[in-house]
Design a protein around this motif. Structure first.
Motif, short mmCIF file in Angstrom:
data_model
loop_
_atom_site.label_atom_id
_atom_site.label_comp_id
_atom_site.label_asym_id
_atom_site.label_seq_id
_atom_site.Cartn_x
_atom_site.Cartn_y
_atom_site.Cartn_z
N UNK A 112 -1.89 13.66 -8.84
CA UNK A 112 -0.80 13.08 -8.04
C UNK A 112 -0.20 14.13 -7.12
N UNK A 113 0.06 15.31 -7.63
CA UNK A 113 0.64 16.39 -6.82
C UNK A 113 -0.31 16.79 -5.68
N UNK A 114 -1.59 16.90 -6.01
CA UNK A 114 -2.58 17.25 -4.99
C UNK A 114 -2.71 16.18 -3.92
N UNK A 115 -2.67 14.93 -4.35
CA UNK A 115 -2.76 13.81 -3.40
C UNK A 115 -1.54 13.78 -2.48
N UNK A 116 -0.35 14.01 -3.06
CA UNK A 116 0.86 14.03 -2.24
C UNK A 116 0.84 15.19 -1.24
N UNK A 117 0.37 16.35 -1.67
CA UNK A 117 0.29 17.51 -0.77
C UNK A 117 -0.72 17.24 0.36
N UNK A 118 -1.84 16.63 0.01
CA UNK A 118 -2.85 16.32 1.01
C UNK A 118 -2.34 15.26 1.99
N UNK A 119 -1.61 14.27 1.44
CA UNK A 119 -1.03 13.24 2.31
C UNK A 119 -0.02 13.86 3.29
N UNK A 120 0.78 14.80 2.83
CA UNK A 120 1.74 15.48 3.70
C UNK A 120 1.01 16.25 4.81
N UNK A 121 -0.11 16.87 4.45
CA UNK A 121 -0.91 17.57 5.46
C UNK A 121 -1.44 16.59 6.51
N UNK A 122 -1.88 15.44 6.05
CA UNK A 122 -2.41 14.44 6.96
C UNK A 122 -1.31 13.91 7.89
N UNK A 123 -0.16 13.59 7.34
CA UNK A 123 0.96 13.10 8.16
C UNK A 123 1.37 14.17 9.17
N UNK A 124 1.41 15.41 8.74
CA UNK A 124 1.75 16.52 9.63
C UNK A 124 0.73 16.65 10.77
N UNK A 125 -0.54 16.53 10.42
CA UNK A 125 -1.60 16.61 11.45
C UNK A 125 -1.47 15.46 12.45
N UNK A 126 -1.16 14.27 11.96
CA UNK A 126 -0.98 13.12 12.85
C UNK A 126 0.23 13.32 13.76
N UNK A 127 1.33 13.79 13.19
CA UNK A 127 2.54 14.03 13.99
C UNK A 127 2.29 15.09 15.05
N UNK A 128 1.53 16.13 14.69
CA UNK A 128 1.21 17.19 15.64
C UNK A 128 0.45 16.63 16.84
N UNK A 129 -0.34 15.61 16.61
CA UNK A 129 -1.12 14.99 17.69
C UNK A 129 -0.39 13.80 18.31
N UNK A 130 0.90 13.68 18.02
CA UNK A 130 1.75 12.63 18.60
C UNK A 130 1.36 11.22 18.14
N UNK A 131 0.81 11.14 16.94
CA UNK A 131 0.51 9.83 16.35
C UNK A 131 1.70 9.48 15.46
N UNK A 132 2.36 8.37 15.80
CA UNK A 132 3.56 7.95 15.06
C UNK A 132 3.28 6.67 14.28
N UNK A 133 3.93 6.59 13.13
CA UNK A 133 3.79 5.39 12.32
C UNK A 133 4.65 4.26 12.90
N UNK A 134 4.16 3.06 12.71
CA UNK A 134 4.94 1.86 13.03
C UNK A 134 5.22 1.19 11.70
N UNK A 135 6.43 1.37 11.19
CA UNK A 135 6.82 0.79 9.90
C UNK A 135 8.24 0.24 10.05
N UNK A 136 8.38 -0.95 10.62
CA UNK A 136 9.71 -1.49 10.88
C UNK A 136 10.44 -1.85 9.58
N UNK A 137 11.70 -1.48 9.49
CA UNK A 137 12.45 -1.86 8.29
C UNK A 137 12.71 -3.38 8.27
N UNK A 138 12.97 -3.91 7.09
CA UNK A 138 13.24 -5.34 6.95
C UNK A 138 14.42 -5.71 7.84
N UNK A 139 14.33 -6.86 8.50
CA UNK A 139 15.38 -7.33 9.38
C UNK A 139 15.17 -6.97 10.84
N UNK A 140 14.17 -6.13 11.11
CA UNK A 140 13.86 -5.76 12.49
C UNK A 140 13.26 -6.97 13.20
N UNK A 141 13.66 -7.19 14.45
CA UNK A 141 13.11 -8.30 15.23
C UNK A 141 11.60 -8.12 15.38
#
Length: 188
Positions: A112-141
């Motif tokens: 679990x710890x290794x997977x979380x660390x790897x996931x953080x690396x992946x998210x960081x790599x995506x953010x570095x390349x200007x790839x943003x998540x689309x995850x609208x909170x509940x209630x968003x139009x």
């Protein structure tokens, strides 16, 4: 009786008083020669200017062709190596996954710890390349440009709003790579 001149005066050759007809012809021939020389000089100047303009045109045309060729080469290189930076940012993620697969006796907590660390690396790599998540909170139009409605469900919120995100979407700058899969509140 008055004597008439044997050479009637033409509009082109009007004789000046006191000038003999021969002198007038010589003067007219000299004027014609001067005019011809002037025209010859003008033609020579125009030919030289024409040659210069033709040379300038050919140089400009060659320069435009060279600029187009360089631009084509740059576009080709950009297409060929455009993913280089993105690939470099993913190498750390690949290294982490490879290291995790090399561990034979890992506990569930270590995995679990290794997977979380790897996931953080992946998210960081995506953010570095200007790839943003689309995850609208509940209630968003609901936005059909960024969201894809999977189903419409009854909910205690305003109609046509996001109830739940089933799968996050992603975008680069303003371009949607994948819309977020969402459920939407049904009209009441």
């Amino acid at each position: 009786m008055t004597q008439q001149n044997s050479h009637p005066a033409s509009p082109d050759h009007q004789e000046a008083p006191g000038v003999s007809p021969e002198e007038a012809e010589v003067a007219a021939a000299a004027n014609e020669a001067d005019a011809l020389a002037a025209l010859t000089n003008e033609v020579a100047e125009l030919k030289a200017k024409n040659a210069d303009l033709a040379d300038q045109y050919l140089r400009a045309k060659a320069e435009v062709e060279n600029a187009r060729r360089r631009a084509d080469e740059e576009v080709s290189k950009a297409r060929k190596f455009g993913v280089e930076s993105f690939a470099e940012s993913l190498l750390a993620v690949a290294d982490s996954l490879e290291a995790a697969l090399g561990v034979q006796e890992a506990t569930a907590e270590q995995l679990r710890e290794g997977t979380e660390a790897t996931f953080k690396q992946l998210v960081s790599a995506l953010e570095k390349q200007k790839v943003a998540q689309i995850a609208p909170p509940a209630g968003t139009k609901f936005d059909p440009h960024q969201h894809q409605a999977i189903s419409v469900v009854p909910a205690d919120q305003e109609a046509n709003t996001v109830v739940m995100v089933l799968q996050k979407g992603y975008q680069i700058a303003d371009r949607v790579l994948r819309p977020a899969l969402v459920t939407v509140a049904a009209p009441k």
